[in-house]
Design a protein around this motif. Structure first.
Motif, PDB file in Angstrom:
ATOM      1  N   GLY A 131      16.551  27.062  22.664  1.00  0.00           N
ATOM      2  CA  GLY A 131      17.955  26.942  23.018  1.00  0.00           C
ATOM      3  C   GLY A 131      18.832  26.422  21.906  1.00  0.00           C
ATOM      4  O   GLY A 131      19.973  26.868  21.753  1.00  0.00           O
ATOM      5  N   TYR A 132      18.313  25.484  21.111  1.00  0.00           N
ATOM      6  CA  TYR A 132      19.156  24.904  20.067  1.00  0.00           C
ATOM      7  C   TYR A 132      19.457  25.900  18.941  1.00  0.00           C
ATOM      8  O   TYR A 132      20.334  25.654  18.111  1.00  0.00           O
ATOM      9  CB  TYR A 132      18.508  23.640  19.495  1.00  0.00           C
ATOM     10  CG  TYR A 132      17.284  23.861  18.636  1.00  0.00           C
ATOM     11  CD1 TYR A 132      17.390  23.992  17.250  1.00  0.00           C
ATOM     12  CD2 TYR A 132      16.015  23.934  19.192  1.00  0.00           C
ATOM     13  CE1 TYR A 132      16.272  24.190  16.453  1.00  0.00           C
ATOM     14  CE2 TYR A 132      14.886  24.130  18.414  1.00  0.00           C
ATOM     15  CZ  TYR A 132      15.022  24.250  17.046  1.00  0.00           C
ATOM     16  OH  TYR A 132      13.903  24.449  16.258  1.00  0.00           O
ATOM     17  N   ILE A 133      18.744  27.051  18.947  1.00  0.00           N
ATOM     18  CA  ILE A 133      19.010  28.104  17.967  1.00  0.00           C
ATOM     19  C   ILE A 133      19.831  29.236  18.585  1.00  0.00           C
ATOM     20  O   ILE A 133      20.829  29.685  18.014  1.00  0.00           O
ATOM     21  CB  ILE A 133      17.692  28.673  17.390  1.00  0.00           C
ATOM     22  CG1 ILE A 133      16.958  27.594  16.601  1.00  0.00           C
ATOM     23  CG2 ILE A 133      17.971  29.891  16.495  1.00  0.00           C
ATOM     24  CD1 ILE A 133      15.621  28.039  16.059  1.00  0.00           C
ATOM     25  N   ILE A 134      19.407  29.698  19.774  1.00  0.00           N
ATOM     26  CA  ILE A 134      20.057  30.854  20.384  1.00  0.00           C
ATOM     27  C   ILE A 134      21.448  30.508  20.931  1.00  0.00           C
ATOM     28  O   ILE A 134      22.366  31.345  20.900  1.00  0.00           O
ATOM     29  CB  ILE A 134      19.165  31.442  21.521  1.00  0.00           C
ATOM     30  CG1 ILE A 134      19.718  32.800  21.981  1.00  0.00           C
ATOM     31  CG2 ILE A 134      19.068  30.471  22.683  1.00  0.00           C
ATOM     32  CD1 ILE A 134      19.673  33.878  20.949  1.00  0.00           C
ATOM     33  N   ASN A 135      21.636  29.271  21.402  1.00  0.00           N
ATOM     34  CA  ASN A 135      22.940  28.898  21.958  1.00  0.00           C
ATOM     35  C   ASN A 135      24.073  28.975  20.939  1.00  0.00           C
ATOM     36  O   ASN A 135      25.130  29.549  21.225  1.00  0.00           O
ATOM     37  CB  ASN A 135      22.872  27.498  22.575  1.00  0.00           C
ATOM     38  CG  ASN A 135      22.043  27.454  23.848  1.00  0.00           C
ATOM     39  OD1 ASN A 135      21.629  28.497  24.356  1.00  0.00           O
ATOM     40  ND2 ASN A 135      21.783  26.267  24.354  1.00  0.00           N
ATOM     41  N   PRO A 136      23.906  28.412  19.723  1.00  0.00           N
ATOM     42  CA  PRO A 136      24.974  28.565  18.726  1.00  0.00           C
ATOM     43  C   PRO A 136      25.219  30.020  18.341  1.00  0.00           C
ATOM     44  O   PRO A 136      26.368  30.407  18.087  1.00  0.00           O
ATOM     45  CB  PRO A 136      24.457  27.751  17.527  1.00  0.00           C
ATOM     46  CG  PRO A 136      23.469  26.806  18.087  1.00  0.00           C
ATOM     47  CD  PRO A 136      22.838  27.518  19.239  1.00  0.00           C
ATOM     48  N   ILE A 137      24.155  30.829  18.298  1.00  0.00           N
ATOM     49  CA  ILE A 137      24.328  32.246  17.969  1.00  0.00           C
ATOM     50  C   ILE A 137      25.178  32.934  19.034  1.00  0.00           C
ATOM     51  O   ILE A 137      26.121  33.675  18.729  1.00  0.00           O
ATOM     52  CB  ILE A 137      22.960  32.940  17.836  1.00  0.00           C
ATOM     53  CG1 ILE A 137      22.186  32.383  16.634  1.00  0.00           C
ATOM     54  CG2 ILE A 137      23.132  34.455  17.695  1.00  0.00           C
ATOM     55  CD1 ILE A 137      20.765  32.906  16.521  1.00  0.00           C
ATOM     56  N   PHE A 138      24.841  32.674  20.285  1.00  0.00           N
ATOM     57  CA  PHE A 138      25.598  33.259  21.395  1.00  0.00           C
ATOM     58  C   PHE A 138      27.056  32.819  21.360  1.00  0.00           C
ATOM     59  O   PHE A 138      27.981  33.641  21.498  1.00  0.00           O
ATOM     60  CB  PHE A 138      24.963  32.850  22.728  1.00  0.00           C
ATOM     61  CG  PHE A 138      25.845  33.087  23.924  1.00  0.00           C
ATOM     62  CD1 PHE A 138      26.071  34.370  24.388  1.00  0.00           C
ATOM     63  CD2 PHE A 138      26.454  32.020  24.583  1.00  0.00           C
ATOM     64  CE1 PHE A 138      26.895  34.596  25.488  1.00  0.00           C
ATOM     65  CE2 PHE A 138      27.273  32.227  25.677  1.00  0.00           C
ATOM     66  CZ  PHE A 138      27.491  33.522  26.128  1.00  0.00           C
ATOM     67  N   LEU A 139      27.288  31.513  21.176  1.00  0.00           N
ATOM     68  CA  LEU A 139      28.656  31.005  21.151  1.00  0.00           C
ATOM     69  C   LEU A 139      29.430  31.534  19.947  1.00  0.00           C
ATOM     70  O   LEU A 139      30.636  31.783  20.031  1.00  0.00           O
ATOM     71  CB  LEU A 139      28.636  29.474  21.137  1.00  0.00           C
ATOM     72  CG  LEU A 139      28.187  28.810  22.445  1.00  0.00           C
ATOM     73  CD1 LEU A 139      27.975  27.315  22.248  1.00  0.00           C
ATOM     74  CD2 LEU A 139      29.195  29.064  23.554  1.00  0.00           C
ATOM     75  N   GLY A 140      28.729  31.720  18.811  1.00  0.00           N
ATOM     76  CA  GLY A 140      29.375  32.288  17.631  1.00  0.00           C
ATOM     77  C   GLY A 140      29.847  33.712  17.885  1.00  0.00           C
ATOM     78  O   GLY A 140      30.969  34.089  17.515  1.00  0.00           O
ATOM     79  N   ILE A 141      28.990  34.511  18.537  1.00  0.00           N
ATOM     80  CA  ILE A 141      29.375  35.882  18.873  1.00  0.00           C
ATOM     81  C   ILE A 141      30.522  35.886  19.875  1.00  0.00           C
ATOM     82  O   ILE A 141      31.483  36.656  19.760  1.00  0.00           O
ATOM     83  CB  ILE A 141      28.163  36.655  19.438  1.00  0.00           C
ATOM     84  CG1 ILE A 141      27.080  36.811  18.364  1.00  0.00           C
ATOM     85  CG2 ILE A 141      28.588  38.022  19.975  1.00  0.00           C
ATOM     86  CD1 ILE A 141      25.775  37.383  18.882  1.00  0.00           C
ATOM     87  N   LEU A 142      30.436  34.986  20.856  1.00  0.00           N
ATOM     88  CA  LEU A 142      31.470  34.913  21.895  1.00  0.00           C
ATOM     89  C   LEU A 142      32.834  34.566  21.307  1.00  0.00           C
ATOM     90  O   LEU A 142      33.849  35.206  21.630  1.00  0.00           O
ATOM     91  CB  LEU A 142      31.073  33.872  22.951  1.00  0.00           C
ATOM     92  CG  LEU A 142      32.069  33.661  24.100  1.00  0.00           C
ATOM     93  CD1 LEU A 142      32.212  34.938  24.916  1.00  0.00           C
ATOM     94  CD2 LEU A 142      31.600  32.509  24.993  1.00  0.00           C
TER      95      LEU A 142
END
Length: 300
Positions: A131-142
């Motif tokens: 989560g600590y990796i995928i969450n920032p990626i998701f929020l960056g795309i969003l």
């Protein structure tokens, strides 16, 4: 700072980048000092948390509903200003104060835990990435999608009319633009973004709290000021990028200040650090303006 702390800072920075885009819309585009965000940020968290926990709603739908609730809050602030001639700052304060009580009623208390409840981030577990990796990626795309959407909107005829209403209301009205309607929609849309960010913030940190909106207006302004002080912002495209970069740099600066033992700040000093960063950014911005004017004077 460790990699985990850096990614956590990016995660928070992206969320507050959405708030910064809302602040950019009100303060820079509409020239409308809006303090409603102090209440609309926790409003989004309260609405999303209550719908997810008490009503069992899908987190995506709950988050969108949180944004709609924020739109209503911003719309009411603009309505007090446009229809009843209440000063915009006072109108924002009145709505923000009202929202504190409303948020308590929505959550039936001062907070609403999100333990054992699926969030929008739960769906990211299918990728098998921590989560600590995928969450920032998701929020960056969003936030990139939100930024591009805002850019596209401000390039439409309606968006250009809104920019004209904020830049020169008298001229805009002379050209048939309804300045009041622009404020109603623009302030509502900005608070929809803020409430949407509040809903995401609650889900990523596991709870909604009635006090989580304290200082949000300063965070949004700090992000806009810092970003536009260090980056070119001559166009809407560049200005929105500057807001996002400013939010990330702001969060990094706060994290570094709180982790620097020689400075002596503690976690409870986060609002003090925020105020100091804004003061420094404003001073640097004014210094840059003075130097620019001095150079122009010498050339003449």
């Amino acid at each position: 700072m460790s990699l985990y702390e850096i990614l956590g800072t990016l995660e928070t920075g992206f969320i507050f980048g959405i708030v910064a885009l809302g602040a950019f819309l009100t303060f820079r585009i509409l020239d409308f000092p809006d303090l409603t965000v102090e209440g609309s940020f926790p409003l989004g968290a309260a609405v999303a948390a209550t719908l997810m926990v008490s009503a069992g709603w899908n987190p995506w739908i709950a988050t969108i509903c949180a944004g709609l609730a924020g739109f209503v809050a911003g719309f009411m602030t603009a309505l007090l200003n446009v229809r009843f001639r209440i000063l915009h700052i006072l109108a924002g304060i009145l709505i923000a104060i009202s929202l504190y009580s409303i948020n308590l009623r929505i959550m039936s208390g001062p907070n609403k835990p999100l333990l054992m409840v699926d969030s929008v981030f739960t769906y990211l577990e299918i990728f098998g990435i921590p989560g600590y990796i995928i969450n920032p990626i998701f929020l960056g795309i969003l936030i990139i999608l939100i930024k591009l959407g805002l850019d596209a909107f401000l390039a439409t005829g309606y968006g250009i009319s809104m920019r004209a209403a904020g830049s020169n209301p008298a001229m805009a009205e002379a050209n048939g633009v309804n300045v009041g309607n622009m404020k109603l929609f623009g302030v509502g849309f900005a608070n929809a973004l803020t409430a949407f960010a509040g809903a995401l913030f609650a889900q990523i940190f596991g709870a909604a709290d009635a006090y989580m909106g304290i200082g949000v207006i300063i965070v949004g302004l700090a992000s806009v000021i810092v970003g536009m002080s260090i980056m070119p912002s001559g166009t809407i495209f560049l200005a929105t990028i500057a807001c996002i970069v400013g939010a990330i740099l702001y969060r990094l600066a706060v994290a570094l200040a709180l982790n620097a033992d020689f400075i002596g700040f503690q976690a409870s000093d986060v609002q003090l650090v925020t105020a100091l960063l804004v003061i420094i950014a404003l001073i640097l911005q004014q210094s840059g303006n003075v130097r620019s004017m001095f150079r122009k004077g010498n050339k003449r």
